[in-house]
Design a protein around this motif. Structure first.
Motif, PDB file in Angstrom:
ATOM      1  N   HIS A 140      20.547  11.067 -14.789  1.00  0.00           N
ATOM      2  CA  HIS A 140      20.878  10.812 -13.395  1.00  0.00           C
ATOM      3  C   HIS A 140      19.733  10.037 -12.745  1.00  0.00           C
ATOM      4  N   PRO A 141      20.029   9.283 -11.696  1.00  0.00           N
ATOM      5  CA  PRO A 141      18.947   8.636 -10.933  1.00  0.00           C
ATOM      6  C   PRO A 141      18.070   9.696 -10.274  1.00  0.00           C
ATOM      7  N   SER A 160       0.813  -1.213   0.000  1.00  0.00           N
ATOM      8  CA  SER A 160       0.000   0.000   0.000  1.00  0.00           C
ATOM      9  C   SER A 160       0.849   1.267   0.000  1.00  0.00           C
ATOM     10  N   THR A 161       2.097   1.151  -0.401  1.00  0.00           N
ATOM     11  CA  THR A 161       2.967   2.321  -0.456  1.00  0.00           C
ATOM     12  C   THR A 161       3.558   2.463  -1.846  1.00  0.00           C
ATOM     13  N   LEU A 162       4.012   3.661  -2.179  1.00  0.00           N
ATOM     14  CA  LEU A 162       4.598   3.906  -3.492  1.00  0.00           C
ATOM     15  C   LEU A 162       6.029   3.397  -3.586  1.00  0.00           C
ATOM     16  N   TYR A 163       6.670   3.178  -2.443  1.00  0.00           N
ATOM     17  CA  TYR A 163       8.092   2.856  -2.448  1.00  0.00           C
ATOM     18  C   TYR A 163       8.290   1.363  -2.203  1.00  0.00           C
ATOM     19  N   ILE A 204      16.142   5.490  -4.678  1.00  0.00           N
ATOM     20  CA  ILE A 204      16.550   5.261  -6.062  1.00  0.00           C
ATOM     21  C   ILE A 204      15.686   4.144  -6.624  1.00  0.00           C
ATOM     22  N   ARG A 205      14.959   4.440  -7.703  1.00  0.00           N
ATOM     23  CA  ARG A 205      14.146   3.416  -8.367  1.00  0.00           C
ATOM     24  C   ARG A 205      15.011   2.695  -9.390  1.00  0.00           C
ATOM     25  N   LEU A 206      15.064   1.378  -9.266  1.00  0.00           N
ATOM     26  CA  LEU A 206      15.969   0.583 -10.086  1.00  0.00           C
ATOM     27  C   LEU A 206      15.626   0.662 -11.565  1.00  0.00           C
ATOM     28  N   PRO A 221      12.583  -5.163 -11.404  1.00  0.00           N
ATOM     29  CA  PRO A 221      13.278  -3.875 -11.561  1.00  0.00           C
ATOM     30  C   PRO A 221      12.455  -2.681 -11.108  1.00  0.00           C
ATOM     31  N   CYS A 222      11.131  -2.831 -11.029  1.00  0.00           N
ATOM     32  CA  CYS A 222      10.272  -1.704 -10.655  1.00  0.00           C
ATOM     33  C   CYS A 222      10.175  -1.608  -9.134  1.00  0.00           C
ATOM     34  N   THR A 223      11.319  -1.495  -8.495  1.00  0.00           N
ATOM     35  CA  THR A 223      11.404  -1.434  -7.043  1.00  0.00           C
ATOM     36  C   THR A 223      12.314  -0.274  -6.647  1.00  0.00           C
ATOM     37  N   VAL A 224      12.330   0.033  -5.359  1.00  0.00           N
ATOM     38  CA  VAL A 224      13.036   1.209  -4.854  1.00  0.00           C
ATOM     39  C   VAL A 224      13.955   0.788  -3.720  1.00  0.00           C
TER      40      VAL A 224
END
Length: 796
Positions: A662-663, A361-364, A479-481, A442-445
């Motif tokens: 840049h990230p 339930s979080t964006l990160y 940083i989002r991978l 890969p869509c992780t932080v």
């Protein structure tokens, strides 16, 4: 406008390129990731994302045949390792001539000020400084250097030299001395010369460690029914409910609407449980005597390991459990006692392992894997992070009348948390520690936070005053991978920004080296077409209220379990890393989200403006080209979709030149932290429930009503437009519906006899007509639509 934000240079808030002198590749059998080893079959890079820092290591193993004190007749030895002005001491033993220490000392090569290393064996009872049992002296020029993949240097026995060289037997000590880097396996547990001033329990709080989050499960308790439930008052039937408790989590079913001895509920109660299961499921059946009084009629306590672990959506078998009946007896002074009774409860309980707990339930999100390891897939990549250093850290506390900072860094990705060692009294600490994670999506932080260590056992005081002993927040980086290019090393300095009651403040910069290595490009591309979370989140979804409660409970459990490690990862650190307060109301966040929505429509608004300019013939050449393109598409409708996709392809290729290099990092403008009002910040940092005076609360409430009124107006306008569309055929306005029905009949006949190309061509040319043929008054369809009734007239 916040005056403090105005004074800050906006360049300080931007990402900066750095060029650190990263280490060379040291090939060996695997990658040291701080929490184990990763097979070299998956990745061949090594500890090369940090600057090499050389240390002199001294391993003190044990001693033998130490002489006893002629006065006391015993020996209480300890070892002192001395290099210039730095001294490290082992623990001491009482009455032991053959002690074993197994301790390692590390001295930074940059701070070595002596060419001689001295190892003393002393006795604790000696009063004078120069008295010692014996010593061993090493010439720094003769110390060997260990380079991986060399095995650890074998310790050897050294004969102790007595101060007066009287050739008496002084015993022997087993030592190993070598020069190595921070990649050495002895580095994390070693005593460091940088932390020579820390003693006692504070020594454990400065070491680098790797933590693993507890394995979390959803516990689903389906309370179906109960049988033979009796009230203590035999004159009336019970009206009961069930209360379930797991640790600190308590949930209740609804009260059975009818009075009966066989109540029925069929309700689901959801809990979060962590392995190893220490808590039990405690169920109590209680009778509702009155609005403020409940009567306990039965109880049962069940260990969690007896329940089935569900890995998919297949049903779980239900079971009957006998309850323990509670009543009042006549023995022992009429005290409550417990005895068996035939009441029982019907339950369907299981541990849900096909969900992902904590982050859904979080964006990160840092991990999308389900709890059950059997459902994991192969990793698609390796994430390596070199935590290099920090620059310009502000003083976080005062020690001996001067400001100081004892900084350490925490990184969290998936179930693995890492914590660097604490660098004492430095505004520019250098950690140079590298850690590795397996990546399953890969869509992780990955989240990194810098904190000030307030548990060193000294006389430190927070710089802001007060006696708080919580580790202070210095800043955080995400940083989002998926924004990283594979097999590229990113070396940047990230601003550490923290929002204070006085406004946004830069606390320093964190220098990182990041590399995301792809192990399987096909598997990575395959993931982009699959759901973000495990399938059970979609087959048996939770409500928003359930998700908020479960996430809160999961974060509490993680904080408690990590706080029990040694050294502990404290609650304030875990909560900051998991954004525990991200769902609290904030006027600043509301504004930021509003402007995010506005920015999403900026492209549509720009396109509509461009079309308006075409229709108004502000640029005749562009208008003519649009007319020609429109006529071609009308004549050849099969070219419409290919033209649209070709246009998007060209836009994507053109935008490749402007892709981010840049990230991502914290954006103060996007967060609306630069222009936030001081009172809005005070409201955001206020406690819950509030602690502010009544007049301030009234002002904030009025402001909230004003903002909510605007939102209410926008939502009402959207509802009005939708209700007007419904009114076209609902006959709420008989005349308007009659006109629209007749128009639909005429339009159907006209469109049936007229080719569609002609209709589209005439409609397009009418829409693109020259301003000379336009009227400034609203069109007939617009006037008709605005006259349609909405249901707002019926609202109170």
């Amino acid at each position: 406008m916040n005056p403090h934000a105005n004074r800050n240079n906006q360049e300080d808030y931007k990402l900066k390129d750095t060029k650190p002198q990263l280490g060379e590749r040291w090939p060996h059998g695997g990658v040291r990731g701080g929490g184990g080893w990763i097979s070299s079959e998956r990745i061949t890079s090594t500890y090369d994302l940090v600057e090499q820092m050389y240390y002199l290591y001294v391993r003190v193993v044990k001693a033998k045949d130490l002489p006893t004190n002629p006065i006391t007749g015993s020996c209480d030895p300890y070892v002192e390792v001395k290099l210039g002005n730095y001294k490290g001491k082992t623990k001491h033993f009482e009455k032991k001539t053959n002690p074993e220490w197994y301790q390692v000392f590390a001295f930074s090569k940059e701070k070595i000020q002596s060419s001689v290393l001295e190892v003393f064996v002393r006795e604790r009872e000696m009063m004078t400084r120069d008295d010692y049992i014996g010593k061993v002296v090493f010439d720094m020029n003769e110390v060997p250097t260990r380079v991986p993949p060399d095995s650890p240097l074998a310790p050897q026995w050294y004969r102790l030299e007595e101060r007066h060289r009287d050739n008496k037997v002084r015993g022997e000590i087993m030592l190993a001395v070598w020069m190595g880097t921070q990649a050495d396996e002895a580095f994390p547990e070693a005593w460091h010369s940088d932390a020579a001033s820390v003693h006692g329990e504070g020594v454990f709080n400065i070491r680098s460690k790797v933590y693993v989050s507890p394995k979390l499960w959803y516990l689903r308790v389906n309370v179906i029914e109960a049988q033979d439930v009796e009230s203590h008052d035999k004159s009336q039937l019970p009206q009961v409910f069930v209360k379930a408790q797991v640790g600190n989590q308590i949930l209740k079913t609804k009260t059975c609407p009818t009075r009966t001895t066989n109540p029925f509920w069929n309700e689901d109660l959801l809990f979060v449980a962590a392995e190893p299961f220490e808590e039990q499921l405690v169920l109590t059946v209680e009778n509702k005597m009155s609005a403020s009084k409940d009567e306990l009629t039965g109880r049962i306590s069940l260990p969690l390991h007896i329940f089935e672990r569900r890995l998919d959506h297949r049903p779980v078998h239900s079971r009957w459990f006998n309850l323990e009946k509670f009543g009042f007896g006549v023995l022992e002074g009429d005290k409550r006692h417990e005895h068996k009774f035939s009441s029982r409860v019907h339950l369907r309980v299981c541990l849900e392992g096909a969900y992902h707990v904590l982050d859904e339930s979080t964006l990160y999100i840092s991990d999308q894997r389900p709890t059950a390891r059997q459902l994991w897939k192969q990793p698609i990549g390796i994430l390596e992070v070199g935590i290099l250093s920090a620059q310009g850290l502000l003083p976080m506390k005062t020690k001996d009348g001067r400001g100081t900072t004892d900084a350490y860094c925490v990184a969290k990705f998936g179930q693995k948390w890492v914590r660097t060692r604490t660098i004492l009294e430095s505004s520019s600490p250098k950690w140079n520690e590298q850690y590795t994670w397996e990546v399953y999506d890969p869509c992780t932080v990955i989240t990194l936070g810098v904190f000030d260590n307030c548990h060193l056992g000294g006389n430190e005081k927070p710089a802001t005053g007060g006696g708080a002993r919580n580790d202070s927040r210095i800043g955080k980086v995400r940083i989002r991978l998926s924004t990283l290019e594979t097999d590229r090393i990113y070396t940047h300095s990230y601003p550490l920004l923290v929002l204070h009651p006085s406004g946004v403040k830069k606390m320093g910069e964190l220098q990182l080296a990041v590399r995301f290595t792809c192990l399987s490009l096909s598997n990575m591309i395959y993931l982009y077409g699959h759901p973000l979370l495990p399938k059970m989140h979609y087959l048996l979804p939770f409500t928003v209220t359930q998700l908020d409660n479960l996430r809160h409970q999961a974060m509490n459990i993680v904080a408690v379990r990590l706080g029990r490690a040694e050294p502990p990862l404290r609650k304030e650190v875990v909560e900051y890393m998991l954004d525990v307060d991200s769902h609290m109301w904030s006027m600043r966040r509301s504004k930021a989200n509003f402007f995010r929505i506005v920015s999403l429509f900026s492209g549509i608004i720009s396109m509509s403006r461009w079309l308006g300019e075409v229709c108004k013939w502000k640029n005749p050449v562009t208008s003519i080209l649009v007319h020609v393109l429109f006529c071609i598409l009308i004549c050849y409708p099969e070219l419409i979709l290919p033209t649209i996709f070709l246009y998007m392809f060209l836009i994507g290729i053109w935008n490749y030149r402007f892709r981010p290099r840049h990230p991502p990092h914290m954006d103060t403008k996007l967060s609306w932290a630069e222009a936030v009002h001081p009172d809005e910040l005070d409201e955001e940092f206020d406690t819950f429930p509030t602690s502010r005076p009544q007049d301030i609360i009234r002002m904030r409430y009025d402001r909230l009503r004003s903002v909510a009124g605007r939102i209410q107006t926008v939502v009402g306008d959207m509802a009005t437009q939708g209700e007007r569309f419904q009114a076209l055929l609902s006959w709420r306005d008989p005349r308007a519906t009659s006109l629209f029905v007749i128009f639909c009949l005429c339009a159907a006949v006209a469109l049936y006899v007229t080719p569609f190309k002609i209709v589209a061509l005439l409609a397009g040319l009418f829409w693109l007509r020259h301003p000379r043929f336009r009227s400034k008054l609203p069109s007939v369809p617009s006037n008709f639509f605005r006259r349609l009734p909405a249901r707002a007239d019926s609202m109170l």
